[in-house]
Design an enzyme around this catalytic site. Sequence first.
Site, PDB file in Angstrom:
ATOM      1  N   GLY A 125       0.813  -1.206   0.000  1.00 54.81           N
ATOM      2  CA  GLY A 125       0.000   0.000   0.000  1.00 54.81           C
ATOM      3  C   GLY A 125       0.845   1.252   0.000  1.00 54.81           C
ATOM      4  O   GLY A 125       1.121   1.831   1.052  1.00 54.81           O
ATOM      5  N   SER A 127       1.009   3.799  -3.265  1.00 59.82           N
ATOM      6  CA  SER A 127       0.430   4.879  -4.071  1.00 59.82           C
ATOM      7  C   SER A 127      -0.932   5.314  -3.528  1.00 59.82           C
ATOM      8  O   SER A 127      -1.659   4.517  -2.918  1.00 59.82           O
ATOM      9  CB  SER A 127       0.283   4.435  -5.518  1.00 59.82           C
ATOM     10  OG  SER A 127       1.534   4.140  -6.084  1.00 59.82           O
ATOM     11  N   SER A 159      -1.912  -3.930  -6.071  1.00 56.43           N
ATOM     12  CA  SER A 159      -2.156  -5.199  -6.759  1.00 56.43           C
ATOM     13  C   SER A 159      -2.624  -6.278  -5.788  1.00 56.43           C
ATOM     14  O   SER A 159      -2.010  -6.503  -4.742  1.00 56.43           O
ATOM     15  CB  SER A 159      -0.886  -5.667  -7.473  1.00 56.43           C
ATOM     16  OG  SER A 159      -0.558  -4.790  -8.521  1.00 56.43           O
ATOM     17  N   GLU A 243      11.854  -4.133  -5.898  1.00 53.93           N
ATOM     18  CA  GLU A 243      10.757  -4.030  -6.855  1.00 53.93           C
ATOM     19  C   GLU A 243      11.224  -3.643  -8.251  1.00 53.93           C
ATOM     20  O   GLU A 243      10.648  -4.051  -9.249  1.00 53.93           O
ATOM     21  CB  GLU A 243       9.734  -3.004  -6.331  1.00 53.93           C
ATOM     22  CG  GLU A 243       8.486  -2.848  -7.162  1.00 53.93           C
ATOM     23  CD  GLU A 243       8.564  -1.694  -8.140  1.00 53.93           C
ATOM     24  OE1 GLU A 243       7.743  -1.656  -9.055  1.00 53.93           O
ATOM     25  OE2 GLU A 243       9.455  -0.844  -7.994  1.00 53.93           O
TER      26      GLU A 243
END
Length: 746
Positions: A125, A127, A159, A243
């Site tokens: 969590g 953005s 996502s 990432e």
Amino acid sequence: MTTPEATIAEVRTDVRRFLAEELAAASFRPTCDSWIQGQSVAFSRKLGDRGWLGMTWSQRYGGGGHSARERFTVIEELLAAGAPVAAQWIADRQTGPLLLRAGTEQQKRTFLPAIARGRLFIAAGMSEPDSGSDLASVRTRAVPTASGWRVSGRKVWTSHAHRSHYLLALVRTAAPDGDRHARLSQMLIKLDSPGVAVRPIEVMTGESHFTEVTLDDVDVPNEMVVGRVGDGWRGVMSELAHERSGPERYLSTFPLLAELVSGGTVDGETELADIGSATARLWALRSLSLRVQDLLERGSPTDTAAALVKDLGTRLEGDIINITRRRPSADRAAPTMARCPDCCARPSSPRRRSRCAAGRTRSSADWSRADWGPEMPEMPGTVEGDERDLLRATVARLLTDRAPSARADAARQGWSPGLWALLEEAGLTLVSVPESAGGSGGDVSDLAVVAQACGYQAAPVPLVETALLAGWALAAAGLAVPPGPLTVVPSAAAASATLAPDGPGLRVHGRLCGVPWARAARQVLLLTAAPGDPGRVVLAAVDPRDCAVEPGTNLAAEPRDTLVLPAGGVACTPLPADGPDPSAAVLRGALGRALLMVGSLRRVLDLTVGYAREREQFGRPIGRFQAVQQQIAALAGAVEQAQAMTDLAVAVLDDGGCAAEAVMAAKICAGQAASVAIAVGHQVHGAFGFTTEHELHLHTRRLMAWRDEYGAESEWAAELGARVTSAGPDGLWDLLTGRSAAVAAR
């Protein structure tokens, strides 16, 4: 500690066997972007049962205690197969490592074993609406309570939150005091808690892996804070390093590329070149990604390196889709091309046949530029020993001191005898040539240091021709290597010469056109096959003093002379069957140009960054304008891609492997980077860069010349494309991950 290649091979075999069994059982349908859209709880649990989740974590917390290389191998095999790994992806890739670094003992014991078993999924969590990639602008707030925190706000583009157990949320735990990155914290929030609402967001392909998470006065216990309160930004940066740089950044559309070459059918040279170019870039990106993984394992900074991998990977993904779009629907017969059996042979393992969702594309807008700031960060290379570092420092010092006067010499006579004498005295002109043949010893990796330094300083000397080509050819033929500058006749330059019988032997007659550095050479070597007998190789040693020399130059004003051979010709020496091969000389010439180009590319990058930092317009340095920053980011990425692929080709050559495809890829990447450097360098420098008063032209002119010598990138791309198409998807994947690719991680 380096993981033995035998261990990596065993891991790869195990994963391929597992995937073959799963495909045979139809347990999943291969797809592109499988780390985003390939969601299967059952498959993730199978990975956990086999110990392929949490692989690098301590066994104390349910991990496997394996190396980062072993995990990298598992991940890239799964992604290349298009396997459904999205369920556990975030937790395994970034949440777990964050908990290992900053989590409490209770958090580690609670969450890590469940993640490693494939039984616990966590969403990221970060953005928020209207924030885009500006993570520091988060407005989700956490207010202290008697037992913890009360969180309110919204997260978006999260996502698989609707399929996860927890959300690792970045929240603001106090009002900012001027530093937007301060007073942020990370908290693990149960997604079935009161006040949590998850709304799937459908994208235009009909999928719903994105979600919006609304947090309405959600109570979070103190023990769910990850790391210190107020230190959340450090945790986010740690997550983003994982990432941005993993195999998913360049393998998301690999199943599409594999499908493209699976039939062995292409539409002529253009499509072959497209496939070859994509292969070269993919190969270089894998090498860069491995470097970043090594840095992560050592705890070194990776911000810029990881951002470059993500940017380059995103561009490549989009280009692979466009290549596929251009493919005609009707099949045509595939051209018959020779291929290297060692590098492109079909393996015995069953191939993963893949399909991509119709119309599925990956947005190239999701890119992250580095903030170059006042100093340009460097992309770290492979770890090297003290001797090579000393060699690098010695060469740099010598060339920095003498390069300006050497270039003045070249303006008068085409090259610098003085600089050559200094390099020769230091033993640098025959690096990589065996001492038994009269050379200085060392390997091609050592020579690469010297060659790239010569490229960086635009040194007007025939170093590559002498050591990498002529010295190698003579030593491989069992002949002594004389002192002084040497050169080799490129195959195209010998087109005007003829071989004629001379008793039992042969003599060469005619003209040798466009010979590099002929006027400076003590000896010019012609390595060629006998007419009508390609297995019989002969060597002619031409003394330029016996020839009429017609001066010529390339675009960089380097000597490319024509030699008119004596009336009686020059005798040829037959070489043994295990002697140097003319095709190997062409590849070495291409590698030599790539090495010089990488050095010159680095100089263009340094000059461009320096100029952007110093040149002011509208009251601030032009390097502070986003358009300029984007151009420099593109240039930096292209340079690093060329560097990585060239390093890999050199390493494969030194390792004794089949380096043909690696050299092709290196020349492709270097040529593509040259085009970027020429455009960006002159665009940023403006009119000043086009004048002879600035150094830039010394390098851009060389790049223009070198990118076309020993084969332009388009020619090599077509050849590489033909080889991988002939080999099929199995051969393509083994080329990228086989013996030659393994060298990159050493």
